[in-house]
Design a protein around this motif. Structure first.
Motif, PDB file in Angstrom:
ATOM      1  N   GLY A 286      17.892  49.722 -32.289  1.00 11.50           N
ATOM      2  CA  GLY A 286      18.106  50.682 -31.217  1.00 11.50           C
ATOM      3  C   GLY A 286      18.975  50.135 -30.102  1.00 11.50           C
ATOM      4  O   GLY A 286      19.682  49.127 -30.261  1.00 11.50           O
ATOM      5  N   ARG A 287      18.921  50.782 -28.942  1.00 11.81           N
ATOM      6  CA  ARG A 287      19.754  50.405 -27.808  1.00 11.81           C
ATOM      7  C   ARG A 287      19.151  49.197 -27.082  1.00 11.81           C
ATOM      8  O   ARG A 287      17.932  49.110 -26.926  1.00 11.81           O
ATOM      9  N   VAL A 288      20.035  48.315 -26.665  1.00  9.63           N
ATOM     10  CA  VAL A 288      19.629  47.095 -25.978  1.00  9.63           C
ATOM     11  C   VAL A 288      20.530  46.882 -24.762  1.00  9.63           C
ATOM     12  O   VAL A 288      21.622  47.452 -24.669  1.00  9.63           O
ATOM     13  N   THR A 289      20.057  46.058 -23.832  1.00  6.08           N
ATOM     14  CA  THR A 289      20.859  45.671 -22.674  1.00  6.08           C
ATOM     15  C   THR A 289      21.765  44.522 -23.067  1.00  6.08           C
ATOM     16  O   THR A 289      21.301  43.497 -23.578  1.00  6.08           O
ATOM     17  N   VAL A 290      23.068  44.694 -22.834  1.00  2.00           N
ATOM     18  CA  VAL A 290      24.075  43.722 -23.246  1.00  2.00           C
ATOM     19  C   VAL A 290      24.530  42.916 -22.024  1.00  2.00           C
ATOM     20  O   VAL A 290      24.853  43.476 -20.979  1.00  2.00           O
ATOM     21  N   LEU A 291      24.564  41.592 -22.170  1.00  4.66           N
ATOM     22  CA  LEU A 291      25.010  40.713 -21.096  1.00  4.66           C
ATOM     23  C   LEU A 291      26.497  40.392 -21.195  1.00  4.66           C
ATOM     24  O   LEU A 291      27.185  40.276 -20.178  1.00  4.66           O
ATOM     25  N   THR A 292      27.010  40.221 -22.379  1.00  5.11           N
ATOM     26  CA  THR A 292      28.410  39.855 -22.586  1.00  5.11           C
ATOM     27  C   THR A 292      29.317  41.000 -22.140  1.00  5.11           C
ATOM     28  O   THR A 292      29.154  42.131 -22.605  1.00  5.11           O
ATOM     29  N   PRO A 293      30.272  40.753 -21.235  1.00  3.77           N
ATOM     30  CA  PRO A 293      31.125  41.838 -20.731  1.00  3.77           C
ATOM     31  C   PRO A 293      32.063  42.379 -21.813  1.00  3.77           C
ATOM     32  O   PRO A 293      32.385  41.692 -22.783  1.00  3.77           O
ATOM     33  N   GLN A 294      32.538  43.610 -21.603  1.00  2.00           N
ATOM     34  CA  GLN A 294      33.266  44.325 -22.633  1.00  2.00           C
ATOM     35  C   GLN A 294      34.514  43.605 -23.150  1.00  2.00           C
ATOM     36  O   GLN A 294      34.729  43.573 -24.369  1.00  2.00           O
ATOM     37  N   PRO A 295      35.388  43.019 -22.312  1.00  2.00           N
ATOM     38  CA  PRO A 295      36.549  42.332 -22.890  1.00  2.00           C
ATOM     39  C   PRO A 295      36.168  41.218 -23.862  1.00  2.00           C
ATOM     40  O   PRO A 295      36.839  41.008 -24.878  1.00  2.00           O
ATOM     41  N   SER A 296      35.069  40.520 -23.567  1.00  2.00           N
ATOM     42  CA  SER A 296      34.621  39.470 -24.482  1.00  2.00           C
ATOM     43  C   SER A 296      33.996  40.063 -25.732  1.00  2.00           C
ATOM     44  O   SER A 296      34.148  39.509 -26.835  1.00  2.00           O
ATOM     45  N   LEU A 297      33.294  41.197 -25.600  1.00  2.00           N
ATOM     46  CA  LEU A 297      32.787  41.889 -26.788  1.00  2.00           C
ATOM     47  C   LEU A 297      33.940  42.311 -27.689  1.00  2.00           C
ATOM     48  O   LEU A 297      33.863  42.178 -28.918  1.00  2.00           O
TER      49      LEU A 297
END
Length: 202
Positions: A174-185
């Motif tokens: 399911g949905r989770v809180t992501v720490l890694t910012p979008q450009p790095s993703l």
């Protein structure tokens, strides 16, 4: 006595005797006595560096010099909002820049990262939510059960600690809180592989 210069995946600064694999720089964050102030978000070029480079051994937190920060590994540095240093890690920087998508130079990358990692005027890490199964290996999340930062690798979520990763848990659904910012993703999705601590088992 340990200095408060270890950065966690949540962007917090802690004091620990545990050693990290990478050093970082985001400008001068300490005063003449070596104490950290509040100016942790002003500088936009947040880099992740090798532990040793041409200048040799440095005196930590010397007055008027940049604040040496440390990370367990590169995945932690990316989660905290840093990117590979173009000076001491030029090959990694070029690979990251090419994989980040839509940015042509370090300045553009730093601006994009700053928008993605910081909440303006609040001095807090910006976070997003996403489907766990859609996130790439090397991304960090907050585990939904206990909010512990975890590194995603395959079907596993590896709990972070300052001295290394704990026993793997199943990747949450399911949905989770992501720490890694979008450009790095984006870079991770495009094949950039961060250097991981030996306890990650890779």
């Amino acid at each position: 006595m340990a200095r408060q210069n270890r950065v966690t995946p949540t962007g917090d600064f802690i004091a620990t005797e545990a050693r990290g694999d990478f050093m970082g720089n985001r400008g001068i964050l300490h005063d003449a006595s070596g104490r950290l102030g509040r100016a942790r978000w002003r500088h936009r070029a947040w880099v992740c560096c090798v532990l040793s480079y041409k200048e040799g051994r440095r005196a930590l937190m010397a007055p008027g010099q940049y604040t040496e920060l440390f990370f367990l590994d590169e995945a932690v540095a990316l989660a905290a909002g840093h990117r590979p240093c173009a000076r001491c890690r030029p090959d990694d920087f070029r690979r990251f820049l090419a994989a980040a998508g839509g940015v042509k130079c370090a300045g553009d990358l730093d601006a994009a990262l700053h928008r993605a990692r910081a909440i303006p005027r609040v001095r807090q890490q910006r976070r997003q939510t996403a489907q766990s199964g859609a996130l790439p290996d090397g991304a960090f999340i907050l585990h939904p059960l206990d909010r512990i930062p975890c590194l995603l690798m395959g079907d596993a979520a590896l709990p972070y600690a300052p001295d290394g990763y704990g026993p793997p848990r199943p990747r949450p659904q399911g949905r989770v809180t992501v720490l890694t910012p979008q450009p790095s993703l984006t870079a991770l999705h495009s094949g950039y592989r961060p250097a991981l601590h030996r306890t990650a088992g890779v």
